[in-house]
Write a protein that holds these residues in place. Structure first.
Motif, PDB file in Angstrom:
ATOM      1  N   GLU A 212      34.151  94.819  53.035  1.00 20.62           N
ATOM      2  CA  GLU A 212      35.051  93.759  53.497  1.00 20.62           C
ATOM      3  C   GLU A 212      34.283  92.472  53.781  1.00 20.62           C
ATOM      4  OE1 GLU A 212      37.137  95.300  56.818  1.00 20.62           O
ATOM      5  OE2 GLU A 212      38.497  96.574  55.606  1.00 20.62           O
ATOM      6  N   GLY A 213      33.068  92.613  54.346  1.00 19.63           N
ATOM      7  CA  GLY A 213      32.250  91.427  54.597  1.00 19.63           C
ATOM      8  C   GLY A 213      31.839  90.734  53.307  1.00 19.63           C
ATOM      9  N   GLU A 214      31.402  91.541  52.327  1.00 19.73           N
ATOM     10  CA  GLU A 214      31.015  90.943  51.042  1.00 19.73           C
ATOM     11  C   GLU A 214      32.209  90.287  50.357  1.00 19.73           C
ATOM     12  OE1 GLU A 214      29.313  94.137  48.901  1.00 19.73           O
ATOM     13  OE2 GLU A 214      27.374  94.095  49.962  1.00 19.73           O
ATOM     14  N   LYS A 215      33.373  90.947  50.477  1.00 21.21           N
ATOM     15  CA  LYS A 215      34.578  90.358  49.899  1.00 21.21           C
ATOM     16  C   LYS A 215      34.901  89.011  50.544  1.00 21.21           C
ATOM     17  CE  LYS A 215      39.532  91.253  49.428  1.00 21.21           C
ATOM     18  NZ  LYS A 215      40.633  92.222  49.727  1.00 21.21           N
ATOM     19  N   GLU A 216      34.792  88.970  51.871  1.00 15.84           N
ATOM     20  CA  GLU A 216      35.069  87.722  52.590  1.00 15.84           C
ATOM     21  C   GLU A 216      34.043  86.659  52.230  1.00 15.84           C
ATOM     22  OE1 GLU A 216      37.175  85.209  55.126  1.00 15.84           O
ATOM     23  OE2 GLU A 216      37.690  87.194  54.320  1.00 15.84           O
ATOM     24  N   ALA A 217      32.758  87.078  52.118  1.00 16.04           N
ATOM     25  CA  ALA A 217      31.717  86.104  51.753  1.00 16.04           C
ATOM     26  C   ALA A 217      31.931  85.565  50.353  1.00 16.04           C
ATOM     27  CB  ALA A 217      30.346  86.765  51.869  1.00 16.04           C
ATOM     28  N   ALA A 218      32.286  86.479  49.412  1.00 20.97           N
ATOM     29  CA  ALA A 218      32.555  86.035  48.031  1.00 20.97           C
ATOM     30  C   ALA A 218      33.726  85.068  47.989  1.00 20.97           C
ATOM     31  CB  ALA A 218      32.820  87.246  47.142  1.00 20.97           C
ATOM     32  N   PHE A 219      34.752  85.394  48.804  1.00 19.48           N
ATOM     33  CA  PHE A 219      35.913  84.511  48.844  1.00 19.48           C
ATOM     34  C   PHE A 219      35.532  83.130  49.375  1.00 19.48           C
ATOM     35  CE2 PHE A 219      39.537  82.803  51.246  1.00 19.48           C
ATOM     36  CZ  PHE A 219      40.477  82.693  50.219  1.00 19.48           C
ATOM     37  N   ARG A 220      34.720  83.137  50.457  1.00 16.83           N
ATOM     38  CA  ARG A 220      34.272  81.841  51.008  1.00 16.83           C
ATOM     39  C   ARG A 220      33.417  81.074  50.007  1.00 16.83           C
ATOM     40  NH1 ARG A 220      37.258  80.730  55.561  1.00 16.83           N
ATOM     41  NH2 ARG A 220      37.363  82.581  56.930  1.00 16.83           N
ATOM     42  N   GLU A 221      32.538  81.801  49.335  1.00 17.79           N
ATOM     43  CA  GLU A 221      31.665  81.148  48.358  1.00 17.79           C
ATOM     44  C   GLU A 221      32.474  80.574  47.193  1.00 17.79           C
ATOM     45  OE1 GLU A 221      27.740  82.195  45.591  1.00 17.79           O
ATOM     46  OE2 GLU A 221      28.642  83.707  46.908  1.00 17.79           O
ATOM     47  N   ALA A 222      33.447  81.350  46.718  1.00 17.69           N
ATOM     48  CA  ALA A 222      34.296  80.863  45.623  1.00 17.69           C
ATOM     49  C   ALA A 222      35.083  79.640  46.061  1.00 17.69           C
ATOM     50  CB  ALA A 222      35.243  81.975  45.179  1.00 17.69           C
ATOM     51  N   GLU A 223      35.565  79.702  47.313  1.00 21.79           N
ATOM     52  CA  GLU A 223      36.311  78.551  47.824  1.00 21.79           C
ATOM     53  C   GLU A 223      35.428  77.315  47.913  1.00 21.79           C
ATOM     54  OE1 GLU A 223      39.231  77.482  51.621  1.00 21.79           O
ATOM     55  OE2 GLU A 223      38.003  79.304  51.612  1.00 21.79           O
ATOM     56  N   ALA A 224      34.163  77.547  48.348  1.00 22.30           N
ATOM     57  CA  ALA A 224      33.232  76.399  48.432  1.00 22.30           C
ATOM     58  C   ALA A 224      32.930  75.840  47.044  1.00 22.30           C
ATOM     59  CB  ALA A 224      31.941  76.848  49.124  1.00 22.30           C
ATOM     60  N   ARG A 225      32.705  76.748  46.073  1.00 23.16           N
ATOM     61  CA  ARG A 225      32.440  76.269  44.713  1.00 23.16           C
ATOM     62  C   ARG A 225      33.643  75.506  44.145  1.00 23.16           C
ATOM     63  NH1 ARG A 225      30.126  81.495  43.931  1.00 23.16           N
ATOM     64  NH2 ARG A 225      32.032  82.114  42.829  1.00 23.16           N
ATOM     65  N   GLU A 226      34.843  76.012  44.490  1.00 23.16           N
ATOM     66  CA  GLU A 226      36.056  75.330  44.019  1.00 23.16           C
ATOM     67  C   GLU A 226      36.155  73.930  44.591  1.00 23.16           C
ATOM     68  OE1 GLU A 226      40.921  76.003  44.081  1.00 23.16           O
ATOM     69  OE2 GLU A 226      39.552  77.489  44.945  1.00 23.16           O
ATOM     70  N   ARG A 227      35.857  73.811  45.883  1.00 23.64           N
ATOM     71  CA  ARG A 227      35.924  72.471  46.500  1.00 23.64           C
ATOM     72  C   ARG A 227      34.846  71.545  45.928  1.00 23.64           C
ATOM     73  NH1 ARG A 227      37.071  73.856  52.918  1.00 23.64           N
ATOM     74  NH2 ARG A 227      39.152  74.773  52.589  1.00 23.64           N
ATOM     75  N   LEU A 228      33.645  72.125  45.696  1.00 25.20           N
ATOM     76  CA  LEU A 228      32.574  71.317  45.114  1.00 25.20           C
ATOM     77  C   LEU A 228      32.941  70.847  43.715  1.00 25.20           C
ATOM     78  CD1 LEU A 228      29.697  70.206  45.272  1.00 25.20           C
ATOM     79  CD2 LEU A 228      28.865  72.405  44.428  1.00 25.20           C
TER      80      LEU A 228
END
Length: 306
Positions: A212-228
């Motif tokens: 669940e932590g890795e899933k949340e981290a991946a989601f945050r990372e994807a969201e950051a890449r999307e914003r970038l």
């Protein structure tokens, strides 16, 4: 004449003495007339006919205790044990106790010993050692029924001690030890099993939390890449618009950005400790100036739009 009177008085005293009987509390006497039972004397003063009547038996009417001596008994599974006991009984009918049985105490004792062998002989050794109350109850029922015609009430029979042979005692001790060790091993195995289950459950929960932590981290990372990516897209769009409008500073900004990123990658490389390359500071400063002009133009357009 005086001698005759004195003789009569002496005879009267003797008759009174012989005719008056005092019975103690808890006792009863049977009266026999010419050898035949006639009645029973109760506690207190009682009158009988001298010479004709006489006391037959003096019976204790209180509850009495009779010890049963130790005897050998063979159980149903052919084990030899020694057992002794005690009998509690009370005489309810003095006449029956005196005339229905000869030697009441010996009769009760022999009857009890015989039934002890009968009852205990019909049971296995394990049952014999663990069901002493059942043995007592069965003995009481049998012996009490047998002594009822004698005017006796058996109130309790208790087996005091049951002694198996020494070798049998040692064998039972080894069996009990083996049984205790078996239970201890079972409990230990159950404890280890429970510990393994709890450990597995903990590891499972940890893996779930980690996933669940890795899933949340991946989601945050994807969201950051999307914003970038969105920010880079907007910047590229602004530069493209500026270039389309013929703004030379926008071209310089675009080239300076790529140039700066390339220098950053070279500087972060692990294989290079020292980088020697020509660097035109004026071009980089010019590019920075282009960036400033582009930003200023964008701000002016926003102000005009307002």
């Amino acid at each position: 004449m005086e001698t005759f009177v004195i003789a009569l008085l002496v005879l009267a005293v003797v008759v009174v003495v012989l005719g008056v009987k005092s019975v103690a509390q808890g006792m009863e006497y049977t009266v026999e007339r010419f050898g035949r039972y006639t009645n029973t004397l109760r506690p207190g003063l009682n009158l009988i006919i001298p010479v004709v009547d006489q006391i037959g038996h003096k019976l204790n009417m209180m509850e009495q205790v009779l010890d049963v001596p130790s005897q050998e008994v063979i159980t149903k599974d052919n084990a030899m044990v020694k057992a002794d006991g005690v009998v509690f009984f009370q005489i309810l009918d003095a006449a029956k106790a005196a005339y229905e049985v000869n030697d009441l105490y010996r009769a009760i004792l022999n009857l009890t010993m015989t039934n002890i062998r009968t009852v205990m002989g019909s049971m296995d050794l394990d049952e014999l050692l663990s069901n002493r109350d059942a043995i007592n109850a069965k003995l009481l029922t049998v012996v009490d029924d047998a002594t009822t015609p004698w005017g006796v009430k058996v109130t309790r029979i208790e087996i005091k001690d049951i002694s198996p042979p020494r070798d049998l005692v040692d064998s039972m001790a080894r069996q009990m030890k083996a049984e205790r060790e078996k239970r201890a091993n079972i409990l230990e195995a159950e404890g280890l099993r429970q510990a393994d289950i709890l450990k597995a459950e903990g590891e499972k929960q940890a893996q779930i939390l980690k996933a669940e932590g890795e899933k949340e981290a991946a989601f945050r990372e994807a969201e950051a890449r999307e914003r970038l990516a969105e920010a880079e897209a907007r910047a590229t769009q602004m530069v493209s618009v500026a270039i389309a409008e013929g703004d030379v500073q926008a071209i310089n900004y675009f080239i300076a950005q790529r140039y700066t990123e390339a220098l950053q990658q070279i500087g972060l490389s692990d294989n290079n400790k020292l980088v020697l390359m020509p660097l035109e500071a004026s071009s980089l400063i010019g590019s920075l100036a282009g960036i400033a002009e582009v930003a200023k133009s964008a701000m002016d357009k926003q102000t005009e739009g307002k």
